[in-house]
Design an enzyme around this catalytic site. Sequence first.
Site, PDB file in Angstrom:
ATOM      1  N   CYS A 152      42.052  45.475  47.066  1.00  0.00           N
ATOM      2  CA  CYS A 152      41.922  46.876  46.709  1.00  0.00           C
ATOM      3  C   CYS A 152      42.513  47.070  45.331  1.00  0.00           C
ATOM      4  O   CYS A 152      43.120  46.162  44.783  1.00  0.00           O
ATOM      5  CB  CYS A 152      42.722  47.741  47.691  1.00  0.00           C
ATOM      6  SG  CYS A 152      42.357  47.389  49.406  1.00  0.00           S
ATOM      7  N   ARG A 172      37.498  46.272  42.255  1.00  0.00           N
ATOM      8  CA  ARG A 172      38.342  45.576  43.240  1.00  0.00           C
ATOM      9  C   ARG A 172      37.981  45.975  44.676  1.00  0.00           C
ATOM     10  O   ARG A 172      38.530  45.445  45.635  1.00  0.00           O
ATOM     11  CB  ARG A 172      39.818  45.893  42.983  1.00  0.00           C
ATOM     12  CG  ARG A 172      40.291  45.500  41.606  1.00  0.00           C
ATOM     13  CD  ARG A 172      41.745  45.832  41.436  1.00  0.00           C
ATOM     14  NE  ARG A 172      42.560  45.056  42.337  1.00  0.00           N
ATOM     15  CZ  ARG A 172      43.006  43.837  42.093  1.00  0.00           C
ATOM     16  NH1 ARG A 172      42.703  43.251  40.950  1.00  0.00           N
ATOM     17  NH2 ARG A 172      43.748  43.197  42.958  1.00  0.00           N
ATOM     18  N   TRP A 229      38.740  47.913  49.624  1.00  0.00           N
ATOM     19  CA  TRP A 229      37.784  46.929  50.159  1.00  0.00           C
ATOM     20  C   TRP A 229      38.361  46.523  51.501  1.00  0.00           C
ATOM     21  O   TRP A 229      39.419  45.902  51.567  1.00  0.00           O
ATOM     22  CB  TRP A 229      37.677  45.744  49.209  1.00  0.00           C
ATOM     23  CG  TRP A 229      36.628  44.750  49.568  1.00  0.00           C
ATOM     24  CD1 TRP A 229      35.286  44.885  49.384  1.00  0.00           C
ATOM     25  CD2 TRP A 229      36.821  43.455  50.142  1.00  0.00           C
ATOM     26  NE1 TRP A 229      34.641  43.754  49.813  1.00  0.00           N
ATOM     27  CE2 TRP A 229      35.545  42.856  50.279  1.00  0.00           C
ATOM     28  CE3 TRP A 229      37.941  42.727  50.550  1.00  0.00           C
ATOM     29  CZ2 TRP A 229      35.364  41.594  50.807  1.00  0.00           C
ATOM     30  CZ3 TRP A 229      37.757  41.467  51.074  1.00  0.00           C
ATOM     31  CH2 TRP A 229      36.479  40.909  51.198  1.00  0.00           C
ATOM     32  N   ASN A 287      47.738  47.145  48.327  1.00  0.00           N
ATOM     33  CA  ASN A 287      46.740  46.094  48.136  1.00  0.00           C
ATOM     34  C   ASN A 287      47.325  44.804  48.700  1.00  0.00           C
ATOM     35  O   ASN A 287      48.376  44.367  48.249  1.00  0.00           O
ATOM     36  CB  ASN A 287      46.433  45.932  46.642  1.00  0.00           C
ATOM     37  CG  ASN A 287      45.633  44.671  46.353  1.00  0.00           C
ATOM     38  OD1 ASN A 287      44.791  44.278  47.156  1.00  0.00           O
ATOM     39  ND2 ASN A 287      45.898  44.050  45.223  1.00  0.00           N
ATOM     40  N   GLY A 288      46.655  44.219  49.670  1.00  0.00           N
ATOM     41  CA  GLY A 288      47.168  42.978  50.260  1.00  0.00           C
ATOM     42  C   GLY A 288      47.037  43.028  51.763  1.00  0.00           C
ATOM     43  O   GLY A 288      46.216  43.783  52.306  1.00  0.00           O
ATOM     44  N   GLU A 320      24.926  27.547  40.110  1.00  0.00           N
ATOM     45  CA  GLU A 320      25.390  28.845  39.607  1.00  0.00           C
ATOM     46  C   GLU A 320      24.214  29.810  39.407  1.00  0.00           C
ATOM     47  O   GLU A 320      24.315  30.994  39.714  1.00  0.00           O
ATOM     48  CB  GLU A 320      26.169  28.627  38.302  1.00  0.00           C
ATOM     49  CG  GLU A 320      26.597  29.891  37.570  1.00  0.00           C
ATOM     50  CD  GLU A 320      27.487  30.823  38.389  1.00  0.00           C
ATOM     51  OE1 GLU A 320      27.970  30.422  39.463  1.00  0.00           O
ATOM     52  OE2 GLU A 320      27.656  31.970  37.959  1.00  0.00           O
ATOM     53  N   LYS A 334      24.079  33.469  41.232  1.00  0.00           N
ATOM     54  CA  LYS A 334      23.946  34.745  40.511  1.00  0.00           C
ATOM     55  C   LYS A 334      22.732  35.500  41.026  1.00  0.00           C
ATOM     56  O   LYS A 334      22.779  36.693  41.269  1.00  0.00           O
ATOM     57  CB  LYS A 334      23.806  34.422  39.033  1.00  0.00           C
ATOM     58  CG  LYS A 334      24.453  35.363  38.086  1.00  0.00           C
ATOM     59  CD  LYS A 334      25.926  35.165  37.834  1.00  0.00           C
ATOM     60  CE  LYS A 334      26.782  34.934  39.026  1.00  0.00           C
ATOM     61  NZ  LYS A 334      28.154  34.649  38.765  1.00  0.00           N
ATOM     62  N   GLU A 359      23.405  36.975  44.601  1.00  0.00           N
ATOM     63  CA  GLU A 359      24.407  38.040  44.768  1.00  0.00           C
ATOM     64  C   GLU A 359      23.998  39.371  44.168  1.00  0.00           C
ATOM     65  O   GLU A 359      24.381  40.421  44.675  1.00  0.00           O
ATOM     66  CB  GLU A 359      25.799  37.604  44.285  1.00  0.00           C
ATOM     67  CG  GLU A 359      25.971  37.426  42.801  1.00  0.00           C
ATOM     68  CD  GLU A 359      27.402  37.027  42.442  1.00  0.00           C
ATOM     69  OE1 GLU A 359      27.563  36.250  41.506  1.00  0.00           O
ATOM     70  OE2 GLU A 359      28.350  37.512  43.083  1.00  0.00           O
ATOM     71  N   HIS A 418      14.442  15.350  49.590  1.00  0.00           N
ATOM     72  CA  HIS A 418      15.097  15.003  50.859  1.00  0.00           C
ATOM     73  C   HIS A 418      15.132  16.175  51.835  1.00  0.00           C
ATOM     74  O   HIS A 418      15.922  16.162  52.776  1.00  0.00           O
ATOM     75  CB  HIS A 418      16.514  14.477  50.591  1.00  0.00           C
ATOM     76  CG  HIS A 418      16.512  13.216  49.777  1.00  0.00           C
ATOM     77  ND1 HIS A 418      16.031  12.023  50.254  1.00  0.00           N
ATOM     78  CD2 HIS A 418      16.879  12.983  48.498  1.00  0.00           C
ATOM     79  CE1 HIS A 418      16.131  11.093  49.309  1.00  0.00           C
ATOM     80  NE2 HIS A 418      16.633  11.657  48.222  1.00  0.00           N
ATOM     81  N   LYS A 476      35.399  42.033  43.468  1.00  0.00           N
ATOM     82  CA  LYS A 476      35.673  41.180  42.316  1.00  0.00           C
ATOM     83  C   LYS A 476      36.718  40.117  42.590  1.00  0.00           C
ATOM     84  O   LYS A 476      36.558  38.980  42.198  1.00  0.00           O
ATOM     85  CB  LYS A 476      36.097  42.051  41.130  1.00  0.00           C
ATOM     86  CG  LYS A 476      36.312  41.283  39.829  1.00  0.00           C
ATOM     87  CD  LYS A 476      35.008  40.831  39.251  1.00  0.00           C
ATOM     88  CE  LYS A 476      35.167  40.047  37.968  1.00  0.00           C
ATOM     89  NZ  LYS A 476      33.938  39.295  37.658  1.00  0.00           N
TER      90      LYS A 476
END
Length: 597
Positions: free
Chosen positions: A2, A30, A75, A101-102, A471, A475, A478, A494, A592
């Site tokens: 958060c 966040r 979040w 936050n935590g 990558e 991208k 997401e 394969h 994030k």
Amino acid sequence: MCGIIGYTGTQMGEELSEVLMNGLSSLEYRGYDSAGMAIANATVSVYKSEGELSELEQTLPTTLEGIAGIGHTRWSTHGPPSDTNAHPHTSCNGRVAVVHNGIVENYQELRDALEADGHEFESDTDTEVIPHLIEAALERGDKPETAFRRAISRLEGSYAVAAVVSGDEAVYATRHQSPLVLGIGDDSYFLASDVPAFLEYTDNVVYLEDGQFVSITPSGVEITNGQGSLVDMPVETVEWDIEDAGKSGYDHYMLKEINEQPHALRECLRGRPRELDASIEIDELEGLERPERVHFVACGTSYHAALYGARLFREQGIQTNTFLASEYDVDAIPVDEETLVVGVTQSGETADTLGALRAANRIGAETLSVTNVVGCSAARETDYVMYIRAGPEIGVAATKTFASQQVALAMLSRALTGACSSAFIKALRALPDQVQSILDTSQAATVADEYVDADAYFFIGRGYNAPVALEGALKMKEITYKHAEGFPAGELKHGPLALVTERTPVFSMLTGDSNAEKMLGNVREVESRGAPIVAVTDVPAQVATHADHVLEIPNTHRLFAPILANIQLQLVSYWVANQLGRSIDKPRNLAKSVTVE
Ligand code: F6R
């Protein structure tokens, strides 16, 4: 995870709430499933709402009174997003409000004890125990600051916490394994999870340390250690300006950050490559010797950068392994004092990566973090830290920090092994301009137009290009929410080849390196199944006959083609997501910095 903010100073009432709202909008990256604020005066007024900040704004009255305030953007970890679970949380009598936050790991035990004493809880959150603990201490006669300390001493877990108490003009705060910075303005004081939250008002910052307590009032600030003794902390001036932290006219932070890459790379390179003796010097790593072996630990995009970095070390004869940080288990993986464990983490706050680094520290390995955020937890907890200097990255999807991580790791591989050459340095120095030329001429938007309706997107590359294929796919998925996968190109046959159809474009990294022939072979395999080929290449003439579209990159050192190729892939994903009208800067379900394991 958060974002939290606290403020007290010359702005009062509605102006105070405006300071908090501005701060929260910079912290939304966040977390953004709910938000709230509390303003303290003779009483504490709390406003909170599920959803984005605009929802909170609608709950605010037109007139407000108060001198100290705290705010939060959430979040969810404990309890789903809802008005009730939004912060701030309050005590039974409403005198205390807290943002956090935590994670409070022992919250259940504390809640049981508080409920047994008659405290009534409203939310499902772990955080709510904190205001009740403070209230309990106040009722026993403690002053607010002592009550705050006493409550914090009961917590196990990770936290940055800020609290206000009615009838008191201070904001009390502390941190343990979660970020908290102090901003010092003219008769104004700010506390926040991150600097952009108050950069509009001041660039004077104190990076608080774990275990420190801080109280801000309109007349000053006091930082103390766990025992209550005053601590003198250096005030640093942040070099970012508010322009850096805003969108600067771009529709999305992500596009702005993609376009900032030339600048970010120049910053990353600043003062490090030395032409005179063809060497790389990283000042902050003085004393770190060539390691016997290197373990990289990282998550997501940073893991892809680590895969790229590990190859560079391996080529110099150093034994390397790259681990997803959440899978790093020092009991099962041989780690010793001869191992350098490198945590690659943009935010420096990713719980999985911190957990891996802590385990490595415990076992006595040397640890190094490669990070973007000065004063972050990773930087504090490792023996060495190398900053990638990309500047603030607000878009949830990592872009400029990935390019900066790649360049930082390329330099690191040379700085620690002494193996460098003038050609390597020359090519490094050319990268920012080459990235700029891609940004100026890219046809990625046209390619995105053509394939916006595709069923899925595949990305293939070999050698140094393989991590970029991974990558490119990350991208794409997401920010577009569409199926995308990346493979080392040789793996296609394969199994994944079964997924390839004429509705699945295959983005192929075809750079003129030693893998070129084999790559062309893999491209032919997908071509013959009817899949459209988008070649990302520095040898367009050689690949044109095999490609439906060519995304060209300038010619560079064989090791740096993946850095340039990735810029084209970022742009394709961005334009596909834009066409689809996605929430590009804040993709659903993501945040994030991921501060839970
Ligand atoms: C994807 C992305 C994430 C992060 C990952 C690690 O665009 O940003 O995959 O790379 O959560 O984050 P850091 O680098 O902060 O440790």
